[in-house]
Motif scaffolding. Sequence first.
Motif, PDB file in Angstrom:
ATOM      1  N   CYS A  24       0.870  -1.171   0.120  1.00 15.34           N
ATOM      2  CA  CYS A  24      -0.137   0.048   0.045  1.00 15.34           C
ATOM      3  C   CYS A  24       0.761   1.287   0.107  1.00 15.34           C
ATOM      4  O   CYS A  24       0.662   2.277  -0.833  1.00 15.34           O
ATOM      5  N   LEU A  64      -8.083  -1.237   0.907  1.00  9.44           N
ATOM      6  CA  LEU A  64      -7.546  -2.469   0.087  1.00  9.44           C
ATOM      7  C   LEU A  64      -8.334  -3.595   0.669  1.00  9.44           C
ATOM      8  O   LEU A  64      -8.691  -4.739   0.337  1.00  9.44           O
ATOM      9  N   LEU A  68     -12.823  -6.848   1.863  1.00  9.62           N
ATOM     10  CA  LEU A  68     -12.830  -8.270   2.132  1.00  9.62           C
ATOM     11  C   LEU A  68     -12.976  -8.748   3.601  1.00  9.62           C
ATOM     12  O   LEU A  68     -13.702  -9.857   3.749  1.00  9.62           O
ATOM     13  N   TYR A 116     -15.587  -6.138  -6.183  1.00 12.11           N
ATOM     14  CA  TYR A 116     -14.296  -5.882  -5.854  1.00 12.11           C
ATOM     15  C   TYR A 116     -13.140  -6.536  -6.765  1.00 12.11           C
ATOM     16  O   TYR A 116     -12.203  -5.654  -6.781  1.00 12.11           O
ATOM     17  N   MET A 117     -13.426  -7.285  -7.333  1.00 10.69           N
ATOM     18  CA  MET A 117     -12.509  -7.959  -8.657  1.00 10.69           C
ATOM     19  C   MET A 117     -12.396  -6.710  -9.538  1.00 10.69           C
ATOM     20  O   MET A 117     -11.305  -6.674  -9.786  1.00 10.69           O
ATOM     21  N   HIS A 120     -10.763  -3.355  -7.561  1.00  8.50           N
ATOM     22  CA  HIS A 120      -9.289  -3.550  -6.841  1.00  8.50           C
ATOM     23  C   HIS A 120      -8.473  -2.781  -7.490  1.00  8.50           C
ATOM     24  O   HIS A 120      -7.464  -2.053  -6.571  1.00  8.50           O
ATOM     25  N   LEU A 123      -8.762   1.349  -6.108  1.00  9.03           N
ATOM     26  CA  LEU A 123      -8.660   1.599  -4.754  1.00  9.03           C
ATOM     27  C   LEU A 123      -7.710   2.459  -4.386  1.00  9.03           C
ATOM     28  O   LEU A 123      -7.751   3.480  -3.763  1.00  9.03           O
ATOM     29  N   VAL A 138     -13.474   3.581  -1.243  1.00 10.50           N
ATOM     30  CA  VAL A 138     -14.289   2.221  -1.749  1.00 10.50           C
ATOM     31  C   VAL A 138     -15.584   2.632  -2.399  1.00 10.50           C
ATOM     32  O   VAL A 138     -16.328   2.156  -3.220  1.00 10.50           O
ATOM     33  N   CYS A 141     -15.142   3.953  -5.932  1.00  6.50           N
ATOM     34  CA  CYS A 141     -14.891   2.688  -6.912  1.00  6.50           C
ATOM     35  C   CYS A 141     -15.787   1.723  -7.134  1.00  6.50           C
ATOM     36  O   CYS A 141     -16.103   1.381  -8.206  1.00  6.50           O
ATOM     37  N   TYR A 142     -16.480   1.478  -5.958  1.00  8.64           N
ATOM     38  CA  TYR A 142     -17.840   0.588  -6.307  1.00  8.64           C
ATOM     39  C   TYR A 142     -18.949   1.272  -7.028  1.00  8.64           C
ATOM     40  O   TYR A 142     -19.453   0.801  -7.823  1.00  8.64           O
TER      41      TYR A 142
END
Length: 286
Positions: A24, A64, A68, A116-117, A120, A123, A138, A141-142
């Motif tokens: 990161c 990141l 998950l 998320y795939m 990813h 992010l 998040v 990006c989503y």
Amino acid sequence: PLRLVREHPLLIVPAVPVVLLVWCVVGGAVCRSCACEVSLRAALPWRQAIGFGVRKAPALFAALAGPLVLVWLACLALRVLGLVFFTTKVMGALGALLFIAPLLLCIVIAVALFAYMLAHPLLIPAVACEGTDSFDAVQRCYAYVLSRPGRLVGYIIISVLAVLPAVFIVSSVVMTAAMLALWMLGSPAHAEVPTIHAPFSPGSGHFGFAVNMTTLWVVVVAAVAAAYFISLYFCAATTLYLVVRRLVDGQDIAELWVPTAAPSPLGLPTSPAASVPTIPEKADYT
């Protein structure tokens, strides 16, 4: 990595968070540097890029790993509910009647995993470009993934096709150089060209030392090439984020977050009234 898992499985538990944190920090530094070059057309000194990655390490790590972790907690909650409801006949019947609720939750989990795939690679660039926290990164990006999934997949394919020639050329040059050095110099390790995944040869005496040192130098060169691939990945991800942000939010690529309360990341004075400082077309920081 596979050899590490097989031979030292207990080392994975403390090693994975450390490796992810370093990933990161380095990713945040490279993404911030690339964003400044693409958006502001100016070079970011590497010390300031690393400083940015260190300061934003908690947000980068949470962005990141956060989705998950939430999925894992949701699965853990489902497992606990399963142990509660399906242990007796009465509770099993009640659990069967209410099974639609965990089924809907699993649909949400599946959608979150697939999103998320695709999200990813966006992010870390989201935090680097917007200077925001992990939750906002998040969410952004989503939203981009769910708004234009087809265009995002198309841009990802284009990015991969653009990166593959560079990966092929650099890999070919490094492998050719290693083979030439081992064969032309008559190295004792020429029988088996070592790679970054291969262990050191278990030789003894001066011959074993020569094999190990030869392998070490080849691994160092291969590690430099691997570092180039990692940098290439983060640069492609940053450019991808800027393009997708323009597509969904309508923000120009030249719009980039720059802190106004602190000195500019490019070492230039900033104005409280301007979100982006005036930067020359070409900047030389050598």
